[in-house]
Design a protein around this motif. Structure first.
Motif, PDB file in Angstrom:
ATOM      1  N   THR A 525     -18.571   3.024 -18.167  1.00 30.18           N
ATOM      2  CA  THR A 525     -19.917   3.334 -18.705  1.00 30.18           C
ATOM      3  C   THR A 525     -19.675   4.634 -19.160  1.00 30.18           C
ATOM      4  O   THR A 525     -20.216   5.351 -20.402  1.00 30.18           O
ATOM      5  N   ASP A 549     -20.725  -2.963 -19.318  1.00 29.32           N
ATOM      6  CA  ASP A 549     -19.605  -2.102 -19.860  1.00 29.32           C
ATOM      7  C   ASP A 549     -19.491  -2.511 -21.466  1.00 29.32           C
ATOM      8  O   ASP A 549     -19.404  -1.658 -22.297  1.00 29.32           O
ATOM      9  N   GLU A 552     -22.641  -1.004 -23.206  1.00 31.46           N
ATOM     10  CA  GLU A 552     -22.466   0.381 -23.359  1.00 31.46           C
ATOM     11  C   GLU A 552     -21.577   0.948 -24.656  1.00 31.46           C
ATOM     12  O   GLU A 552     -21.673   1.563 -25.426  1.00 31.46           O
TER      13      GLU A 552
END
Length: 620
Positions: A525, A549, A552
């Motif tokens: 992240t 993840d 992001e």
């Protein structure tokens, strides 16, 4: 009398006549050896075929696996097959580091050298030793996944197990062909029609080009068939002895005759012509432009035609960029000596794969750089096993303008030698993949080479604390654009935080097979939020990568073009859809062995996002 006996008599006479015919064309030594075989009633037939698997892997340019493991490494090519005839992705096979053209489409891609001959398309190689030297009759390559990468097979005259090194090392091309696209990834036994050669060999080299493949090629074993006695010339097989002719076809196609190339380099006398034809009427610059399209051997041949073209062909401006990698088997100290006067202005030099087995000496390399190193900006020395500490010291002293240095797979350089690189403060690109660089030397390099933009530390197993290295990068290497940390074993979220904080220009980051990184720490992240310019991100084999993840990355890294999340169990189809919708430039997405992404999902994503190559590997 039984009719069998006359038939045996006829066969015996025919066998005797064949021996007499072979003896007439043989050398005296060959005749004596055949007589010895005839007189020994217990001896095997003259040319019993010997079949052998590779005994040992001697050298290679790259592999997918770790230096401390057997999985996906070139060492799997030694011995009997582990997988064949099964197809699929297996850890017991030999796998090279790259495939496709993805590596040429990322920020770290290097500009190609011009004048590379069309016949040379090799990207990687592996050299295999066999127990018995034989005259090859066949080479079988057992390919178990995505076949079609092998483009050249060569044989060497040197016996790697001999106590006495030969005065001359010869390489002959047994088979060569442009890369081909094979339909389907299934296993196959590849047996090309090879050329007969005039020396026995137990050293075989495979060269590969994986640019047309949809995934990594996997090789399981290599089988060498051959005979102990030199076979007679067959009507079906053409044999060319490179010692018998001066300019044979293979040499024209960049074969391996070292003497021929050196003769071309060392033009001593020129033919006397009354005029230079119409070339006298052309501007000097125009002739230079025409000649710039010729390969190095062709340039050397043309220099022998007349004095005017000799002057043009020896002009240092023709050698500003020089790649000798295509001629690796023919380059030695004499070659470099002949080229010295022409390379006084050279800026790019590619000596990758050259100089091994004593062909280039430390003194020969040093003499060349003493004359030709002052203007050098780019130096490619991949797999240069002649390199030692003296060579690196010479490079740093004689090449003050050096900006790019490639030492990939130079695994014979001792660890302490890398300290010298810190003296080259102008470096912008440094490739240390599969070298023995140690932490102290690397810290010194990072401290003094603050202009670095591209750095490769993949498979550098002697670095003890990658967090410390990452911290130094974040503090000193603010211009870093690409970083390869493939298979670094001990980087943690702390190192990633320092890296992301200090190197915010990063466009390419390879963290494949870094087992100490865990998504739960927020490291991925953090990367996504701090590195908005990312175009390539490899998180290969990190099982912890999850939906948050990917989301992001979709929110912050909209310029992303290549993403590898092979092996994760935590990513769902929904998060991948968000990523594909957000990252319009995405061209490669590897979701192999991602347990939530089955073939049905891949087909759906391919239909909705046709411009993205979505890879899903399998094992049978």
């Amino acid at each position: 009398m039984s009719p069998v006996f006359p038939m045996l008599t006829v066969l015996s006479m025919f066998y005797y006549m064949c021996l007499r015919r072979r003896a007439r064309t043989a050398t005296r030594g060959e005749m004596n050896s055949r007589r010895a075989l005839e007189s020994n009633t217990r001896a095997l037939p003259i040319n019993v075929e010997i079949v052998q698997y590779a005994k040992e892997v001697l050298d290679f340019s790259s592999h997918y696996g770790s230096e401390n493991s057997m999985s996906y490494t070139m060492w799997n090519l030694a011995g009997i097959p582990n997988v064949y005839p099964s197809s699929g992705d297996f850890t017991q096979t030999a796998v090279f580091r790259t495939y496709g053209t993805w590596w040429e489409q990322c920020p770290s891609a290097r500009s190609p050298f011009q004048r590379t001959p069309p016949a040379f398309c090799s990207q990687d190689y592996v050299e295999l030793a066999f127990e018995e030297p034989v005259y090859p009759t066949a080479v079988h390559i057992l390919e178990t996944y995505h076949p079609g990468a092998v483009v050249r097979i060569l044989a060497c005259s040197a016996n790697p197990y001999s106590q006495n090194p030969p005065a001359e090392v010869r390489w002959e091309i047994l088979w060569s062909e442009a890369p081909t696209k094979v339909n389907g990834p299934q296993a196959r036994q590849f047996t090309p029609c090879i050329k007969q050669i005039n020396f026995p060999t137990n050293l075989i080299r495979l060269e590969v080009n994986s640019s047309l493949l949809d995934y990594y090629t996997e090789l399981d074993a290599v089988v060498l068939h051959g005979v102990k006695e030199r076979p007679m010339l067959s009507l079906k097989t053409s044999m060319i002895d490179m010692n018998d002719i001066d300019e044979d076809e293979d040499d024209e196609k960049y074969g391996c005759g070292m003497d021929t190339l050196n003769k071309q380099f060392s033009v001593v006398t020129l033919r006397e012509w009354p005029t230079n034809g119409y070339f006298d009427k052309l501007p000097y610059e125009l002739i230079q432009l025409i000649l710039s399209h010729l390969t190095v051997p062709d340039l050397c041949r043309l220099a022998q035609t007349c004095k005017l073209l000799y002057q043009h062909c020896c002009d240092p401006l023709q050698y500003i960029h020089l790649s000798l990698q295509p001629y690796w088997a023919r380059i030695n100290d004499a070659s470099l000596e002949y080229l010295q006067s022409r390379c006084t202005l050279i800026q790019w030099l590619n000596l990758s794969w050259t100089g091994n087995r004593g062909a280039i000496s430390v003194s020969g390399f040093s003499r060349f750089l003493k004359v030709c190193g002052s203007e050098l900006v780019r130096l490619e020395l991949s797999c240069g096993h002649f390199l030692n500490e003296t060579c690196l010291e010479v490079i740093t002293e004689l090449c003050p303008n050096l900006q790019e240095l490639n030492l990939s797979s130079c695994d014979k350089i001792p660890p302490q030698a890398f300290n010298h690189i810190a003296k080259v403060g102008s470096l912008k690109r440094l490739i240390l993949y599969r070298t023995k660089v140690e932490q102290t030397a690397l810290l010194s390099i990072l401290n003094f080479c603050s202009e670095l933009q591209h750095l490769s530390l993949g498979s550098c197993v002697m670095i003890e604390d990658y967090d410390l290295i990452a911290s130094m990068m974040g503090a000193k290497c603010k211009k870093l654009r690409s970083l390869d940390l493939w298979r670094c074993k001990n980087i943690t979220e702390n190192g990633i935080a320092e890296l992301a904080s200090g190197c915010q220009l990063l466009e390419e980051l390879d963290l494949g097979w870094c087992p100490t990184l865990q998504s739960s720490t927020g490291c991925f992240t953090n990367l996504a939020r701090r590195l908005p310019n990312l175009q390539k991100l490899f998180l290969t084999a990190n099982r912890s990568v999850c939906d948050s993840d990917i989301e992001e990355l979709a929110a912050n890294c909209t310029h992303l073009r290549q993403l590898d999340i092979l092996g994760t169990r935590m990513v769902s189809p929904a998060s991948l859809r968000k990523l594909l919708e957000s990252c319009k430039d995405l061209s490669l997405l590897d979701v192999s062995f991602c347990s939530q992404i089955d073939n049905r999902v891949v087909l759906e994503l391919n239909a909705n996002f046709p411009n993205v190559f979505i890879k899903k590997s399998f094992t049978q």
